[in-house]
Design an enzyme around this catalytic site. Structure first.
Site, PDB file in Angstrom:
ATOM      1  N   ASP A   1     -20.255   3.123   0.693  1.00 28.74           N
ATOM      2  CA  ASP A   1     -20.799   3.887  -0.424  1.00 28.74           C
ATOM      3  C   ASP A   1     -19.967   3.537  -1.663  1.00 28.74           C
ATOM      4  O   ASP A   1     -18.920   2.896  -1.573  1.00 28.74           O
ATOM      5  CB  ASP A   1     -20.809   5.395  -0.140  1.00 28.74           C
TER       6      ASP A   1
HETATM    7  C1  BGC Z   1     -24.298   7.769  -3.287  1.00 32.34           C
HETATM    8  C2  BGC Z   1     -25.238   6.878  -2.499  1.00 32.34           C
HETATM    9  C3  BGC Z   1     -25.972   5.944  -3.428  1.00 32.34           C
HETATM   10  C4  BGC Z   1     -24.940   5.117  -4.187  1.00 32.34           C
HETATM   11  C5  BGC Z   1     -25.550   4.083  -5.107  1.00 32.34           C
HETATM   12  C6  BGC Z   1     -23.406   6.959  -4.220  1.00 32.34           C
HETATM   13  O1  BGC Z   1     -22.703   7.784  -5.089  1.00 32.34           O
HETATM   14  O2  BGC Z   1     -23.514   8.524  -2.412  1.00 32.34           O
HETATM   15  O3  BGC Z   1     -26.123   7.693  -1.767  1.00 32.34           O
HETATM   16  O4  BGC Z   1     -26.851   5.134  -2.720  1.00 32.34           O
HETATM   17  O5  BGC Z   1     -24.137   5.999  -4.959  1.00 32.34           O
HETATM   18  O6  BGC Z   1     -26.141   4.656  -6.203  1.00 32.34           O
END
Ligand code: BGC
Length: 765
Positions: free
Chosen positions: A297
């Site tokens: 993530d």
């Molecule tokens: C979130 C993810 C997301 C990623 C990209 C993160 O902060 O937890 O779910 O896909 O950002 O935007």
């Protein structure tokens, strides 16, 4: 000795790396024409042959480049230069309109011409926004979820997206957690079925179809159990519960061919997910045979430092790579450290190669080498059939929680309607959280939907918003709304929460309606006109008081672009509400976590418990019943899991199983009679629950095993039949392995998790 062998290993490793790099560069520094003729470009070879050939030509730097994901918002020239050097394998949420140009640089100007994965958060629709995932789960209709994902993929691929960070399949049992909105709710079986449908929808029949995009099951794993419902917080999920409750939706996604998984932010029992070898390697790859790739993530590898697990970036990269986190989301932590870690022998070539192979495999499967550019027409965006599907999904996602005196649907006798409340005409808020590409200009609000329907029927619609937004406490125009109520036959009040109050990092400690909404409802109720509450929210809110004051309640998890007409369809009875709660609705925050499929305690409720008002002053320290309850609130939820009313009037009777005793390889055929005693045609979500009465580990009091939507005409009865293989009664045993135990089971069929119609059967040898 130890030091010498590390030193020797590092020299040998450096030599190997240098030789591979030189060989790759000298032998294969190729012209565009030669590049096109290389074996890995040959579609007649298998994906594995193509992956092997390409990898044999890559330098170490190019391999590490594939593990590097960047966001598209850095300087365009810098970005192009990095792509040209083979330093970028994928994008996260790039600038729209630039996908083809970035692909062109990758394909035409980089040495090996490896196309890019262009990833984006397409969570519940791309431009046409569907209900938030929690709302899609409320449909209990996997076709709706599949079609929603298919349409999202069709629209996103038309703008160059070939990979989405969805579905989000974290089991969520805490409504304080803002991300419950993005989830499919509290139940493992429902979330697994939704996961399957969404992966199918995004990835299409074949991945190489121009409208298919790769899916990414997230967040692996347990993120929804964040302590106190606070985002990014610690989780403490023991192995059995992890396997029984949190892992199955991911297993389903993997079995369905999901190309990637995203590691979660949380640490579980001391091990952050991006450094969790047990889960990422031993379970995901070794047990499940996953051959795609994992992506961290955002910033999650770097955050191993904040967790106190890694001393610095280099250490964090080593921990994540060794655990099995293949791609780094936007921190350049692998680009900067992986080669050095390899040379020093701290990570192995195998760890890099496994990730690179998974990423390349995905790119081949998606057909990107043959077709890196946008291949579909932009006309699909907001296509009429997409809007119609979004309307249908929104309709099915609405849960009717109350309908006293048949307040709904509105009938011809109703001549004047007052519409009020901060969410009655809120184009942006109605879309819900996580909409990067949804445009509020395309939203059809409740006001617009109602107006159309009222015009058609010659009904007068008075509109007084009363509050400008849900947190508004100014009560400025409250009086106008109350005054208008005097003229109305019925009041519709649209309340809830703005989209910003749920989603990532938007957690709450209080789930009551915010701002002056309670005051508005109290004053509307005081007019004694029939009051219909429409709640739009990203989570179950604690609305006991407001529900009591209202005659009818339609709960609409943020319903998306077509939410307005969908709600109007239900309000006027063009279709009956049919959604069911995908999470338990608590009466108050103090009851959380409250979910239907909890384990059985040694002291379940007896029903004769004493409550705070029953305890005399100066009472001695006696034990009041000694069962598992709270002194100050009813033990039951406000609405149980799986609950929802309709304009039909459904009753269940005559439950049967085809035998009283089954062998382990048998399939149970269970059925019950469903009757619509009402005057409206309606759909009912029929649910089948099971309880294992005695087992070698404590089992849940009830578990959902099947559900089915059944449409019945007024007065119609139908026997609803389910087939359940006995093997699906297995659970995670004492040794953490799946096991099926012989013994007695209870089986219920009904309209929610609190259903009472049950029968019993045994599993014998
Ligand atoms: C979130 C993810 C997301 C990623 C990209 C993160 O902060 O937890 O779910 O896909 O950002 O935007």
């Amino acid at each position: 000795m130890q030091r010498f062998s590390t030193f020797a290993k590092s020299i040998i490793m450096k030599y190997i790396i240098l030789t591979i790099s030189l060989a790759a560069i000298q032998l294969f520094s190729v012209t565009a024409k030669e590049k096109a003729a290389l074996p890995y470009q040959d579609v007649s070879l298998t994906v594995e042959e193509r992956v092997a050939d390409l990898m044999s030509r890559m330098t170490i730097e190019e391999k590490i480049g594939q593990l590097n994901q960047r966001n598209g918002y850095i300087d365009a020239e810098e970005l192009r230069a990095d792509i040209r050097r083979g330093n970028i394998g994928a994008f996260v949420n790039g600038r729209s309109g630039e996908a083809d140009e970035m692909q062109r640089v990758a394909v035409e100007e980089s040495r090996l011409g490896i196309p890019l994965l262009i990833g984006r958060d397409v969570i519940h629709g791309f431009r046409t926004i569907f209900p938030i995932p929690l709302g899609q789960a409320a449909t209990f209709d996997t076709d709706v979820a599949k079609e929603g994902a298919r349409i999202a993929a069709r629209e996103a691929s038309a703008e160059g997206v070939n990979w989405t960070f969805a579905p989000m399949i974290d089991i969520s049992r805490d409504a304080r957690w803002g991300r419950i909105a993005e989830s499919c709710g509290e139940d493992t079986y429902l979330a697994s079925e939704m996961a399957r449908a969404m992966v199918r929808g995004f990835q299409g029949d074949t991945l190489s179809d121009p409208t298919s995009i790769g899916a990414c099951a997230k967040h692996f794993v347990g993120y929804g159990a964040s302590e106190a419902g606070r985002d990014y917080n610690t989780t403490n999920i023991p192995e059995r519960q992890m396997r029984q409750t949190y892992l199955p939706p991911f297993r389903t996604a993997v079995d369905e061919g999901v190309v990637s998984l995203m590691t979660a932010f949380n640490e579980n029992d001391g091990i952050p997910m991006s450094a969790n070898r047990h889960l990422l390697t031993e379970i995901l790859r070794d047990e499940w045979g996953f051959d795609g790739f994992t992506v961290s993530d955002y910033n999650a590898i770097q955050e191993l430092i904040s967790h106190g697990l890694a001393a610095d970036r280099r250490h964090a990269a080593a921990l994540a790579l060794s655990a099995g986190t293949d791609m780094d989301m936007d921190t350049r932590i692998y680009i900067e450290n992986a080669k050095d870690l390899l040379e020093s022998g701290e990570i192995s070539m195998e760890m890099i190669d496994r990730g690179v192979a998974g990423i390349l495999r995905t790119k081949f499967r998606l057909g990107l080498f043959e077709n890196p550019y946008i291949r579909t027409s932009h006309d699909v965006i907001y296509a009429p059939e997409h809007l119609e599907a979004a309307r249908k999904a929104a309709r099915k996602s609405v849960v009717m929680l109350k309908n006293d005196n048949s307040t709904l649907p509105l009938t011809d006798g109703c001549r004047t309607v007052l519409l009020t409340g901060p969410l009655s005409d809120a184009k942006y808020e109605q879309l819900g959280t996580w909409i990067f590409d949804g445009e509020k200009e395309h939203t059809v609000t409740l006001r617009e939907g109602l107006q159309q329907e009222c015009d058609r029927r010659g009904i007068r619609l008075i509109f007084e918003t009363a509050m400008t937004y849900t947190r508004d406490t100014t009560k400025l125009s409250l009086e106008r709304a109350i005054k208008a109520a005097g003229e109305a036959d019925v009041i519709i009040a649209a309340v809830g929460e703005e989209s910003i109050l749920s989603g990532e990092a938007h957690c709450l400690s209080d789930l009551n309606l915010v701002g002056g909404q309670r005051a508005l409802i109290e004053q509307l109720a005081a007019t004694r006109k029939p009051l219909v509450l429409i709640v739009m929210a990203g989570r179950p809110l604690t609305i006991e008081h407001e529900a009591e004051m209202s005659d009818a309640v339609l709960y609409s998890f943020h319903p998306g672009t077509m939410g307005g007409p969908a709600l109007a369809d239900l309000i006027f009875g063009i279709e009956s509400p049919s959604g069911k709660t995908p999470v338990t609705f608590p009466r108050s925050v103090g009851q959380i976590p409250i979910f239907y499929n909890h384990n059985s305690t040694g002291r379940p409720l007896r029903g004769d418990e004493l409550y705070i008002e029953d305890i005399p002053p100066k009472a001695e320290n006696t034990f009041l019943g000694c069962t598992s309850y709270w002194l100050d609130i009813e033990p039951t939820p406000l609405y149980p899991f799986g609950y929802g009313l309709s304009y039909g009037d459904f009753s269940y009777s005559d439950i049967t199983v085809d035998k009283s005793s089954f062998g382990p390889d048998d399939t149970i055929v269970a059925s019950a009679m469903l009757t619509n005693n009402g005057q409206y045609a309606a759909e009912e979500v029929v649910q089948l629950y099971v309880r294992d009465q005695t087992a070698s580990v404590v089992r849940p009091v009830k578990e959902l095993k099947r559900f089915s939507r059944v449409a019945l005409q007024p007065g119609e009865s139908r026997r609803v039949e389910f087939r359940l293989p006995v093997a699906e009664l297995s659970f995670v045993g004492i040794d953490f392995k799946e096991c099926l135990e012989l013994g007695k089971f209870t089986l219920w069929i009904g309209g929610n998790s609190d259903c009472r119609l049950s029968t019993e059967f045994s599993v014998t040898k």
